[in-house]
Design a protein around this motif. Structure first.
Motif, PDB file in Angstrom:
ATOM      1  N   SER A 239     -12.004  45.185   3.451  1.00 21.92           N
ATOM      2  CA  SER A 239     -10.806  44.523   3.348  1.00 21.92           C
ATOM      3  C   SER A 239     -10.961  43.090   3.727  1.00 21.92           C
ATOM      4  O   SER A 239     -12.081  42.737   4.052  1.00 21.92           O
ATOM      5  CB  SER A 239      -9.882  45.266   4.460  1.00 21.92           C
ATOM      6  OG  SER A 239     -10.365  44.914   5.680  1.00 21.92           O
TER       7      SER A 239
ATOM      8  N   LEU B 123      -6.751  49.483   4.707  1.00 16.43           N
ATOM      9  CA  LEU B 123      -5.545  48.633   5.083  1.00 16.43           C
ATOM     10  C   LEU B 123      -5.271  48.413   6.329  1.00 16.43           C
ATOM     11  O   LEU B 123      -4.864  47.513   6.902  1.00 16.43           O
ATOM     12  CB  LEU B 123      -4.447  49.378   4.257  1.00 16.43           C
ATOM     13  CG  LEU B 123      -3.079  48.888   4.443  1.00 16.43           C
ATOM     14  CD1 LEU B 123      -2.733  47.587   4.174  1.00 16.43           C
ATOM     15  CD2 LEU B 123      -2.136  49.645   3.633  1.00 16.43           C
TER      16      LEU B 123
ATOM     17  N   LEU C 165      -4.649  45.174   8.407  1.00 13.77           N
ATOM     18  CA  LEU C 165      -3.594  44.820   9.313  1.00 13.77           C
ATOM     19  C   LEU C 165      -3.972  44.508  10.670  1.00 13.77           C
ATOM     20  O   LEU C 165      -3.302  43.544  11.209  1.00 13.77           O
ATOM     21  CB  LEU C 165      -2.759  46.119   9.086  1.00 13.77           C
ATOM     22  CG  LEU C 165      -1.893  46.171   8.022  1.00 13.77           C
ATOM     23  CD1 LEU C 165      -1.137  47.676   8.008  1.00 13.77           C
ATOM     24  CD2 LEU C 165      -1.099  45.236   7.327  1.00 13.77           C
TER      25      LEU C 165
ATOM     26  N   ILE D  70       0.598  41.815   1.086  1.00 11.90           N
ATOM     27  CA  ILE D  70      -0.446  42.847   0.965  1.00 11.90           C
ATOM     28  C   ILE D  70      -0.767  43.264  -0.591  1.00 11.90           C
ATOM     29  O   ILE D  70       0.550  43.216  -1.347  1.00 11.90           O
ATOM     30  CB  ILE D  70      -0.068  44.052   1.709  1.00 11.90           C
ATOM     31  CG1 ILE D  70       0.316  43.681   3.203  1.00 11.90           C
ATOM     32  CG2 ILE D  70      -0.908  45.157   1.717  1.00 11.90           C
ATOM     33  CD1 ILE D  70       1.011  44.961   3.843  1.00 11.90           C
TER      34      ILE D  70
ATOM     35  N   SER E  97      -2.671  45.752  -3.286  1.00  8.45           N
ATOM     36  CA  SER E  97      -3.666  46.866  -3.017  1.00  8.45           C
ATOM     37  C   SER E  97      -3.661  47.521  -4.606  1.00  8.45           C
ATOM     38  O   SER E  97      -2.634  47.308  -5.317  1.00  8.45           O
ATOM     39  CB  SER E  97      -2.917  47.959  -2.090  1.00  8.45           C
ATOM     40  OG  SER E  97      -3.989  49.075  -2.427  1.00  8.45           O
TER      41      SER E  97
ATOM     42  N   THR F 242       0.579  52.326  -2.141  1.00  5.80           N
ATOM     43  CA  THR F 242       1.630  51.410  -2.110  1.00  5.80           C
ATOM     44  C   THR F 242       2.788  52.094  -2.373  1.00  5.80           C
ATOM     45  O   THR F 242       3.794  51.768  -1.781  1.00  5.80           O
ATOM     46  CB  THR F 242       1.321  50.439  -3.232  1.00  5.80           C
ATOM     47  OG1 THR F 242       1.153  50.941  -4.458  1.00  5.80           O
ATOM     48  CG2 THR F 242       0.423  49.453  -2.888  1.00  5.80           C
TER      49      THR F 242
ATOM     50  N   TYR G  84       6.938  41.097   5.253  1.00 11.35           N
ATOM     51  CA  TYR G  84       5.615  41.436   4.468  1.00 11.35           C
ATOM     52  C   TYR G  84       5.893  41.585   2.979  1.00 11.35           C
ATOM     53  O   TYR G  84       7.170  42.290   2.935  1.00 11.35           O
ATOM     54  CB  TYR G  84       4.798  42.528   5.099  1.00 11.35           C
ATOM     55  CG  TYR G  84       5.563  43.828   5.222  1.00 11.35           C
ATOM     56  CD1 TYR G  84       5.262  44.748   3.949  1.00 11.35           C
ATOM     57  CD2 TYR G  84       6.159  44.227   6.241  1.00 11.35           C
ATOM     58  CE1 TYR G  84       5.753  46.024   4.100  1.00 11.35           C
ATOM     59  CE2 TYR G  84       6.841  45.482   6.213  1.00 11.35           C
ATOM     60  CZ  TYR G  84       6.733  46.345   5.226  1.00 11.35           C
ATOM     61  OH  TYR G  84       7.264  47.499   5.057  1.00 11.35           O
TER      62      TYR G  84
ATOM     63  N   LEU H 214       4.538  43.980  -0.299  1.00 11.49           N
ATOM     64  CA  LEU H 214       3.486  45.172  -0.928  1.00 11.49           C
ATOM     65  C   LEU H 214       3.380  44.937  -2.036  1.00 11.49           C
ATOM     66  O   LEU H 214       4.421  45.329  -2.849  1.00 11.49           O
ATOM     67  CB  LEU H 214       3.620  46.182  -0.316  1.00 11.49           C
ATOM     68  CG  LEU H 214       2.655  47.444  -0.663  1.00 11.49           C
ATOM     69  CD1 LEU H 214       1.431  47.016  -0.112  1.00 11.49           C
ATOM     70  CD2 LEU H 214       3.154  48.682   0.082  1.00 11.49           C
TER      71      LEU H 214
END
Length: 115
Positions: A4, A34, A38, A51, A53, A59, A90, A92
């Motif tokens: 990550s 993840l 975090l 974020i 991904s 997700t 945040y 995503l």
């Protein structure tokens, strides 16, 4: 091994490799990576997080579009949701693996470390 990373506002990349130490599914490895990312962001006192991904499943589970049907995935999802509470905001985004140069580079480094 999963990897990550965090891309800082100035474009620097902070990377970490995570060794599972046991056999795991791809989805479980993605959740663990993840969670590690975090935790790294939380330790760096990040307040606003974006974020990215390449895992559509993860997700979609985080956004609530998909349900986490397996007990272990539901447990990881709850851990992620708890960790996300530490951030003011945040976003995503699911990024196709082919379009995610950072994830591809980190994945290659993780694979090299496995050997």
């Amino acid at each position: 091994m999963e990897t990550s990373g965090i891309c800082t506002p100035d474009g620097s990349m902070l990377k970490q490799a995570i060794t599972m130490g046991f056999k795991t599914s791809n989805n479980e490895a993605e959740y663990k990576a993840l969670l590690a990312g975090l935790q790294m962001a939380k330790n760096l006192v990040v307040k606003k997080l974006a974020i990215h991904s390449y895992s559509q499943l993860i997700t979609s589970q985080i956004t609530g579009e998909y349900m986490a049907k397996h007990l272990k995935m539901a447990q990881y999802l709850r851990k992620i949701q708890k960790q996300l509470e530490a951030f003011q905001t945040y976003t995503l985004t699911q990024v196709p693996r082919a379009d995610n140069a950072h994830a591809n580079a980190l994945g290659g480094q993780g694979s090299a470390l496995d050997h």
